[in-house]
Design an enzyme around this catalytic site. Structure first.
Site, PDB file in Angstrom:
ATOM      1  N   ASP B 295       0.818  -1.220   0.000  1.00 59.47           N
ATOM      2  CA  ASP B 295       0.000   0.000   0.000  1.00 59.47           C
ATOM      3  C   ASP B 295       0.848   1.264   0.000  1.00 59.47           C
ATOM      4  O   ASP B 295       0.526   2.240   0.682  1.00 59.47           O
ATOM      5  CB  ASP B 295      -0.971  -0.006   1.200  1.00 59.47           C
ATOM      6  CG  ASP B 295      -2.039   1.074   1.085  1.00 59.47           C
ATOM      7  OD1 ASP B 295      -2.239   1.602  -0.026  1.00 59.47           O
ATOM      8  OD2 ASP B 295      -2.657   1.405   2.110  1.00 59.47           O
ATOM      9  N   ARG B 322       6.567   7.030  -0.434  1.00 55.30           N
ATOM     10  CA  ARG B 322       6.059   6.296   0.737  1.00 55.30           C
ATOM     11  C   ARG B 322       6.874   5.021   1.002  1.00 55.30           C
ATOM     12  O   ARG B 322       6.917   4.525   2.111  1.00 55.30           O
ATOM     13  CB  ARG B 322       4.579   5.970   0.467  1.00 55.30           C
ATOM     14  CG  ARG B 322       3.791   5.548   1.664  1.00 55.30           C
ATOM     15  CD  ARG B 322       2.315   5.847   1.416  1.00 55.30           C
ATOM     16  NE  ARG B 322       1.443   4.885   2.033  1.00 55.30           N
ATOM     17  CZ  ARG B 322       0.129   4.974   2.044  1.00 55.30           C
ATOM     18  NH1 ARG B 322      -0.476   5.999   1.454  1.00 55.30           N
ATOM     19  NH2 ARG B 322      -0.622   4.058   2.628  1.00 55.30           N
TER      20      ARG B 322
END
Lengths: 263, 524
Positions: B295, B322
């Site tokens: 994710d 991320r």
């Protein structure tokens, strides 16, 4: 795109209420389903509820009747959406089938023979109030329904419903084995060399709040503190190993196990 | 529904038009904040220096605007000639007098109560162009409001919220179009980036972030998985006028944590895509995390930098992804130039010459849980980074934590969660955070300011040698941009999950930042 914790960062609270209408949920019974349920439980639940469901940070599930889940449907819904206002999160990552598999596995804990608690609760109460001196630091429910006792240690008024006898035994003979976040022993060394020691109530980037062992609160500016020391093995709770006889320990545990919500 | 303000405001500021050229040249009017990141380059840097490292210690609250809603306020204000435009959750747009905080008008969108959201009814701000204010509502509508009155001018449905589509990011006004992304990465959507005619609301182009059958890249999705593979576009991108490129980040492939349903690289998930601003045609892409199973959306604001790379002048795109790596790409082509970890990571040993990560075996989620760094919230998340041309430093809000990732079953049913796993925290560690300053070309850390908890807020840097940000525990602070030294702090009493902006009025500089459920404005 999950973002963050709770408020959105991250880890994210998921809005799944649209699928949580009250329908009767039937739990699976096959060995395969229970095996999958165990794997899912081990991955997501056992950290708090224990490998055998006998509790820890989370509730003891190895009881004949779950306090918050009278029916299978209640249990599945709690697994799915969590318990608001508690640390129990919803299993947003599981599909319905997996939730029922976990619920089915959780139900198997209740079939275990309840842990033998050999002591006498009435005698244990006497140890609690007398030789153990527990009330100096812990609260329980008094005869008038109000909490009575000291505030240094955790409240024990419903501890029997939340912790297994084995966990309680460990906490009495080896209290440093598991210390909650808000009981971490913390020492702040201030700029003038003064040392403030107690348990950490809260801490952020700039401030630290220590509740010292004399019952005073100290709000400390972390930026001006010389040093902050945490000892995750230190606790004001003394070990009762060797201080209580085997019978006294059994009785004390039996008393603690008897402390549950009365509603 | 519009909420009228029941009094005339004799002091109401003059509401000027904002033609495209003003946004294009926003750097030349630093007293305003005309687009999401301040300028099209995504730098969130201001040339204002009245508030500076010498006097920031005297910064005080000037006014506060409270939202009255329970959700967190994530808005990044727009300021045009004395008027501030903000959004408040779950469905409100407000125009405020930027001097006093007085509400000029307020617009409230009627939204359904059966939304399909992963992460709350949040919104990060509006766009302005000419005499309109543009707002993406949480039920996936794009709305144009009259800048002077808040009256609705048009309302276009971007897509069906019942299928999991939502809008939370600020639109981006470019020329005569409004570009907007879409959310829904946990609901089996097929992501896209859209452009709408600014005057009429009619859609001009839509570019899917997952190629259709027969298009290049579709082969990176097994079977029909491309139809429900997510790759949303939920944070505002940047614009490179020189190459006429909209550069925008895309999110995770779905289902998030179980890649068995979508074997292949899953283009263009977790990528920067560069589209022709007039046609939406794909010009280049760079995928940071092929076949992501953690994710790790690449929806961070792309930061466009004209600087120096290994001693040579270079037009770059920089980002702290991320996945815990900082990347530098060549802006005209998207070619990989450099990557370096800026936070703890245990999933890759590095990158090959093309920028493909060298993934460590055994780091995918398992049914029992597999400890990997960073957590699903990432080494950073959506909050804006900042780049200072004055100090040639890239400032990133950092999250230091790992997680046990586990995979589960995913069943696709339109409009319901489609995630296939999750994560749980690592009990053996206490997560923390930091603001880190990275050297632009190498990504090596120049300084860091440690945070007690994982970073949650965006960053503003200014020519006053300042870096502003906040914490999830309710603090706002200013650091010296060159050293990271703490110069000012304020206890705002609510988690900061927004990005600061700055502006100047009547010769006085202000800094605005949403804290908890309110917008705070500070000044000397």
């Amino acid at each position: 795109m999950l973002r963050l914790l709770g408020f959105v960062l991250g880890a994210a609270i998921l809005t799944i209420a649209q699928d949580t209408k009250k329908e009767e949920i039937v739990l699976p019974t096959s060995a395969e389903d229970l095996a999958t349920g165990k794997k899912l439980y081990d991955g997501s639940c056992q950290l708090c509820h224990g490998p055998q469901g006998d509790g820890g940070k989370g509730a003891n599930l190895a009881v004949p009747k779950l306090a918050r889940a009278a029916t299978d449907s209640d249990l599945a819904r709690i697994i799915e959406v969590g318990i608001p206002g508690t640390e129990m999160p919803g299993a947003y990552h599981m599909v319905k089938k997996e939730i029922t598999q976990v619920a089915a596995y959780v139900k198997t804990f209740a079939k275990f023979t309840p842990e033998k608690v050999p002591g006498d609760p009435a005698k244990g109460r006497a140890v609690y109030l007398g030789k153990g001196g527990c009330q100096a630091c812990h609260t329980t429910t008094g005869a008038d329904g109000l909490l009575v006792g000291g505030l240094t240690g955790p409240d024990l008024s419903t501890i029997g419903g939340r912790r297994s006898a084995a966990h309680l035994r460990e906490s009495i003979v080896d209290p440093s084995a598991s210390i909650p976040d808000y009981f971490v022993d913390t020492t702040a060394v201030l700029a003038n060399g003064q040392r403030i020691n107690g348990r950490r109530l809260t801490e952020d980037t700039f401030y630290l709040v220590i509740h010292d062992y004399q019952g005073r609160n100290h709000v400390i500016d972390r930026m001006s503190a010389r040093e902050i020391i945490k000892d995750r093995k230190k606790t004001p709770m003394p070990s009762y190993k060797g201080k209580l006889s085997a019978d006294e320990l059994d009785n004390l545990i039996a008393f603690l196990v008897s402390l549950r919500e009365t509603k | 529904m519009r909420i009228p303000v029941l009094c005339l405001l004799p002091f109401a500021a003059v509401l000027a038009q904002v033609p495209y050229e003003r946004i294009l040249n926003a750097r030349s009017e630093p007293h305003n904040w005309l687009t999401y990141s301040g300028t099209y380059d995504g730098q969130r840097y201001s040339a204002l220096s009245q508030i500076n490292s010498g006097n920031v210690g005297n910064l005080r609250v000037q006014w506060v605007q409270q939202s009255g809603h329970s959700e967190s306020t994530q808005t990044s204000p727009i300021i045009v000639d004395g008027v501030m435009y903000i959004t408040e959750p779950p469905n409100v747009v407000k125009a405020l007098d930027a001097r006093s905080g007085t509400v000029i008008w307020s617009y409230r969108k009627t939204i359904p109560d059966d939304l399909r959201l992963c992460c709350g009814r949040v919104n990060r701000g509006v766009a302005v162009l000419n005499d309109l204010v543009y707002y993406g509502s949480i039920d996936a509508h794009l709305i144009a409001l009259d800048a002077k009155t808040g009256r609705l001018r048009w309302d276009t449905t971007i897509d069906d919220y019942k299928l999991g589509y939502s809008s939370s990011g600020a639109p981006l006004a470019i020329k005569d179009k409004i570009v907007t992304g879409i959310g829904g990465g946990e609901y089996g959507i097929r992501g896209f980036l859209d452009a709408y005619d600014a005057k009429t609301g009619k859609r001009v182009w839509r570019t899917h972030t997952i190629p259709g059958k027969g298009e290049p890249g579709n082969e990176t999705w097994e079977g029909d998985s491309w139809k429900i593979g997510a790759a949303p576009t939920w944070v505002t991108g940047s614009y490179d006028p020189e190459n006429n490129l909209v550069i925008w980040g895309t999110g995770n492939p779905g289902p998030d944590w179980n890649g068995d349903y979508r074997k292949g690289d899953n283009l263009y998930s977790d990528s920067f895509i560069a589209l022709d601003a007039d046609t939406g045609k794909l010009k280049w892409y760079f995928q940071f995390t092929p076949h992501d199973v953690h994710d790790w959306d690449a929806t961070q604001v792309p930061v466009l930098i004209d600087g120096t790379f290994r001693g040579q002048p270079k037009k770059m795109v920089a980002t702290a992804n991320r996945n815990a790596f900082y990347y530098v790409l060549d802006r005209p082509t998207g070619k990989f130039l450099h990557a370096r970890a800026y936070a703890k990571q245990t999933w890759a040993t590095g990158h090959d010459d093309n920028g493909r990560p060298l993934v460590i075996a055994g780091t995918t989620p398992t049914i029992d849980g597999n400890l990997v760094y960073p957590s699903l919230a990432g080494g950073t998340n959506w909050f804006s980074p900042s780049w200072s041309p004055k100090h040639n430093l890239f400032y990133v809000p950092v999250r230091e934590e790992g997680a046990y990732y586990f995979k589960g079953t995913a069943e696709f049913k339109p409009g319901t969660l489609f995630v296939g796993g999750g994560q749980r925290a690592n009990p053996a560690e206490e997560p923390f955070g930091a603001i880190r300053a990275l050297e632009t070309d190498s990504g090596s850390m120049r300084w860091e300011f440690p945070l007690k908890t994982q970073a949650s807020a965006g960053i503003l840097s200014t020519a006053g040698d300042l870096v502003f940000s906040g914490t999830g525990q309710g603090d706002v602070f200013a650091l010296h941009a060159a050293t990271g030294k703490l110069l000012w702090r304020f206890k705002g009493g609510g988690g900061v999950i927004a990005a600061p902006v700055t502006y100047m009025l009547d010769g006085k500089q202000f800094v605005a930042l949403a804290v908890g459920r309110a917008l705070f404005v500070f000044g000397l």
